[in-house]
Motif scaffolding. Structure first.
Motif, PDB file in Angstrom:
ATOM      1  N   PHE A 179       0.651  -1.331  -0.386  1.00  0.00           N
ATOM      2  CA  PHE A 179       0.297   0.015   0.194  1.00  0.00           C
ATOM      3  C   PHE A 179       1.459   1.138   0.099  1.00  0.00           C
ATOM      4  CE2 PHE A 179      -3.177  -2.546   2.596  1.00  0.00           C
ATOM      5  CZ  PHE A 179      -4.232  -2.338   1.629  1.00  0.00           C
ATOM      6  N   GLU A 180       0.406   2.152  -1.400  1.00  0.00           N
ATOM      7  CA  GLU A 180       0.676   3.927  -0.756  1.00  0.00           C
ATOM      8  C   GLU A 180      -0.481   4.740  -0.688  1.00  0.00           C
ATOM      9  OE1 GLU A 180       3.485   3.412  -4.269  1.00  0.00           O
ATOM     10  OE2 GLU A 180       4.114   2.195  -3.726  1.00  0.00           O
ATOM     11  N   PHE A 181       0.232   5.332   0.130  1.00  0.00           N
ATOM     12  CA  PHE A 181      -1.176   7.211  -0.277  1.00  0.00           C
ATOM     13  C   PHE A 181       0.022   8.014  -0.021  1.00  0.00           C
ATOM     14  CE2 PHE A 181      -0.556   5.993   4.253  1.00  0.00           C
ATOM     15  CZ  PHE A 181      -0.568   7.141   4.866  1.00  0.00           C
ATOM     16  N   LYS A 182      -1.147   9.225  -0.893  1.00  0.00           N
ATOM     17  CA  LYS A 182      -1.335  10.819  -0.631  1.00  0.00           C
ATOM     18  C   LYS A 182      -2.085  10.821   0.078  1.00  0.00           C
ATOM     19  CE  LYS A 182      -0.510  12.008  -4.988  1.00  0.00           C
ATOM     20  NZ  LYS A 182      -0.149  12.931  -5.860  1.00  0.00           N
ATOM     21  N   VAL A 183      -1.390  11.684   0.628  1.00  0.00           N
ATOM     22  CA  VAL A 183      -3.111  13.089   1.358  1.00  0.00           C
ATOM     23  C   VAL A 183      -2.925  14.091   0.602  1.00  0.00           C
ATOM     24  CG1 VAL A 183      -3.700  14.385   3.596  1.00  0.00           C
ATOM     25  CG2 VAL A 183      -2.735  11.677   3.456  1.00  0.00           C
ATOM     26  N   GLU A 184      -3.893  14.759   0.010  1.00  0.00           N
ATOM     27  CA  GLU A 184      -3.435  16.371  -0.505  1.00  0.00           C
ATOM     28  C   GLU A 184      -4.897  17.134   0.117  1.00  0.00           C
ATOM     29  OE1 GLU A 184      -1.336  16.718  -4.731  1.00  0.00           O
ATOM     30  OE2 GLU A 184      -2.860  14.665  -4.349  1.00  0.00           O
ATOM     31  N   GLY A 185      -4.657  17.619   1.230  1.00  0.00           N
ATOM     32  CA  GLY A 185      -5.505  18.188   1.568  1.00  0.00           C
ATOM     33  C   GLY A 185      -6.893  17.464   2.583  1.00  0.00           C
ATOM     34  N   THR A 186      -8.090  16.732   2.173  1.00  0.00           N
ATOM     35  CA  THR A 186      -9.293  15.961   2.491  1.00  0.00           C
ATOM     36  C   THR A 186      -9.061  14.458   1.261  1.00  0.00           C
ATOM     37  OG1 THR A 186     -11.041  17.199   1.530  1.00  0.00           O
ATOM     38  CG2 THR A 186      -9.943  17.868   3.553  1.00  0.00           C
ATOM     39  N   VAL A 187      -7.755  14.638   0.407  1.00  0.00           N
ATOM     40  CA  VAL A 187      -8.528  13.398  -0.533  1.00  0.00           C
ATOM     41  C   VAL A 187      -6.578  12.809  -0.870  1.00  0.00           C
ATOM     42  CG1 VAL A 187      -8.711  13.291  -2.627  1.00  0.00           C
ATOM     43  CG2 VAL A 187      -9.361  15.133  -2.418  1.00  0.00           C
ATOM     44  N   VAL A 188      -7.626  11.480  -0.395  1.00  0.00           N
ATOM     45  CA  VAL A 188      -6.276  10.300  -0.063  1.00  0.00           C
ATOM     46  C   VAL A 188      -6.432   9.715  -1.182  1.00  0.00           C
ATOM     47  CG1 VAL A 188      -6.278   8.324   1.153  1.00  0.00           C
ATOM     48  CG2 VAL A 188      -6.742  10.101   2.057  1.00  0.00           C
ATOM     49  N   THR A 189      -5.169   9.410  -1.665  1.00  0.00           N
ATOM     50  CA  THR A 189      -4.828   8.649  -3.397  1.00  0.00           C
ATOM     51  C   THR A 189      -4.277   7.860  -2.738  1.00  0.00           C
ATOM     52  OG1 THR A 189      -4.613  10.464  -4.917  1.00  0.00           O
ATOM     53  CG2 THR A 189      -4.010   8.517  -5.440  1.00  0.00           C
ATOM     54  N   LEU A 190      -4.789   6.241  -3.094  1.00  0.00           N
ATOM     55  CA  LEU A 190      -4.292   4.718  -3.047  1.00  0.00           C
ATOM     56  C   LEU A 190      -3.426   4.426  -3.757  1.00  0.00           C
ATOM     57  CD1 LEU A 190      -7.476   3.625  -0.888  1.00  0.00           C
ATOM     58  CD2 LEU A 190      -5.749   4.593   0.279  1.00  0.00           C
ATOM     59  N   MET A 191      -1.846   4.060  -3.908  1.00  0.00           N
ATOM     60  CA  MET A 191      -1.618   3.859  -4.933  1.00  0.00           C
ATOM     61  C   MET A 191      -1.418   2.452  -3.904  1.00  0.00           C
ATOM     62  SD  MET A 191       0.540   7.511  -5.766  1.00  0.00           S
ATOM     63  CE  MET A 191      -0.341   6.806  -3.461  1.00  0.00           C
ATOM     64  N   GLY A 192      -0.821   0.665  -5.301  1.00  0.00           N
ATOM     65  CA  GLY A 192       0.188  -0.096  -4.655  1.00  0.00           C
ATOM     66  C   GLY A 192      -0.186  -1.120  -5.157  1.00  0.00           C
ATOM     67  N   GLN A 193       0.244  -2.346  -4.738  1.00  0.00           N
ATOM     68  CA  GLN A 193      -0.015  -3.426  -5.577  1.00  0.00           C
ATOM     69  C   GLN A 193      -1.497  -3.953  -4.503  1.00  0.00           C
ATOM     70  OE1 GLN A 193       3.143  -2.276  -5.466  1.00  0.00           O
ATOM     71  NE2 GLN A 193       2.341  -1.258  -7.349  1.00  0.00           N
ATOM     72  N   VAL A 194      -2.325  -5.314  -4.711  1.00  0.00           N
ATOM     73  CA  VAL A 194      -2.752  -6.368  -4.060  1.00  0.00           C
ATOM     74  C   VAL A 194      -2.863  -7.775  -4.478  1.00  0.00           C
ATOM     75  CG1 VAL A 194      -3.770  -4.345  -2.051  1.00  0.00           C
ATOM     76  CG2 VAL A 194      -4.313  -5.645  -4.187  1.00  0.00           C
ATOM     77  N   THR A 195      -2.853  -9.153  -3.863  1.00  0.00           N
ATOM     78  CA  THR A 195      -3.119 -10.342  -4.214  1.00  0.00           C
ATOM     79  C   THR A 195      -4.506 -10.103  -4.462  1.00  0.00           C
ATOM     80  OG1 THR A 195      -3.243 -10.631  -2.073  1.00  0.00           O
ATOM     81  CG2 THR A 195      -1.368 -10.958  -3.920  1.00  0.00           C
ATOM     82  N   ARG A 196      -5.558  -9.603  -4.509  1.00  0.00           N
ATOM     83  CA  ARG A 196      -6.739  -9.949  -3.817  1.00  0.00           C
ATOM     84  C   ARG A 196      -7.855  -9.085  -4.271  1.00  0.00           C
ATOM     85  NH1 ARG A 196      -8.232 -13.546   0.726  1.00  0.00           N
ATOM     86  NH2 ARG A 196      -6.492 -14.347   1.045  1.00  0.00           N
ATOM     87  N   PRO A 197      -8.445  -9.124  -5.128  1.00  0.00           N
ATOM     88  CA  PRO A 197      -9.532  -7.177  -5.430  1.00  0.00           C
ATOM     89  C   PRO A 197     -10.371  -7.140  -4.434  1.00  0.00           C
ATOM     90  CG  PRO A 197     -10.158  -9.324  -6.601  1.00  0.00           C
ATOM     91  CD  PRO A 197      -9.160  -9.889  -6.007  1.00  0.00           C
ATOM     92  N   THR A 198     -10.880  -7.801  -3.113  1.00  0.00           N
ATOM     93  CA  THR A 198     -11.637  -7.212  -2.277  1.00  0.00           C
ATOM     94  C   THR A 198     -10.623  -6.709  -1.078  1.00  0.00           C
ATOM     95  OG1 THR A 198     -10.647  -9.986  -0.919  1.00  0.00           O
ATOM     96  CG2 THR A 198     -13.245  -9.526  -2.298  1.00  0.00           C
ATOM     97  N   LEU A 199      -9.366  -6.609  -1.529  1.00  0.00           N
ATOM     98  CA  LEU A 199      -8.502  -5.999  -0.537  1.00  0.00           C
ATOM     99  C   LEU A 199      -8.348  -4.508  -1.220  1.00  0.00           C
ATOM    100  CD1 LEU A 199      -5.770  -6.220   1.950  1.00  0.00           C
ATOM    101  CD2 LEU A 199      -5.100  -6.921   0.505  1.00  0.00           C
TER     102      LEU A 199
END
Length: 172
Positions: free
Chosen positions: A47-67
């Motif tokens: 997981f990676e993320f970026k917080v800009e004000g009140t907006v969070v951008t999630l990035m990264g890679q996962v093995t399960r779509p549910t995650l």
């Protein structure tokens, strides 16, 4: 007061146990906490993320779509977050990649020098495998361990390439 957008990779998310993430503001701490507490989050996800004000951008890679959807759901519930942009990649299903994941895990976490990392509740070295290519994400204590993890991953049969994004813990 303007805030500089903060990009936090999984490695930094894991540093909080060592006290290195003490400078994170409240929203960033809550986002990091919610992500690492997801029940199916493992060493094979990043997981990676970026917080800009009140907006969070999630990035990264996962093995399960549910995650991927779980990560968005828990971050949306955080007070003070107005929007979540979900750019998390779901890795393709592949029995060969699964075999490589397990083999790289054993090569790294069963090595006498690196095995201590495997005893942590959220092991700090994450192994992302996509089509035989391995990316190591996270944090280790020193440059020697960083290099050793890369050598161990490169030694696994079927691995096409290794990208070593491991960071060395800053001990000031």
């Amino acid at each position: 007061m303007n805030r500089i957008p903060t990009l936090l990779i999984a490695a930094v998310m894991l540093l909080v146990t060592s006290g290195a993430a003490a400078g994170l503001d409240g929203v960033e701490k809550r986002v990091r906490h919610e992500l690492v507490m997801l029940p199916f989050y493992s060493v094979f996800d990043n997981f990676e993320f970026k917080v800009e004000g009140t907006v969070v951008t999630l990035m990264g890679q996962v093995t399960r779509p549910t995650l991927r959807s779980d990560a968005e759901r828990v971050v949306r519930r955080i007070e003070g977050i107005s929007d979540v942009v979900n750019k998390i990649e779901v890795l393709p299903v592949s029995s060969n990649d699964d075999r490589i994941r397990r083999a790289v895990f054993r090569a790294i976490y069963y090595h006498p020098v690196l095995s201590r990392y495997g005893y942590q509740s959220v092991p700090p070295i994450h192994i992302v495998v996509k089509n035989g290519d391995v990316t190591l994400e996270g944090v280790v204590s020193n440059g020697g361990e960083r290099s050793l993890a890369e050598v161990q991953a490169n030694g696994v049969s079927g691995v096409f390439s290794v990208v070593n994004n491991l960071m060395v813990e800053n001990r000031e």
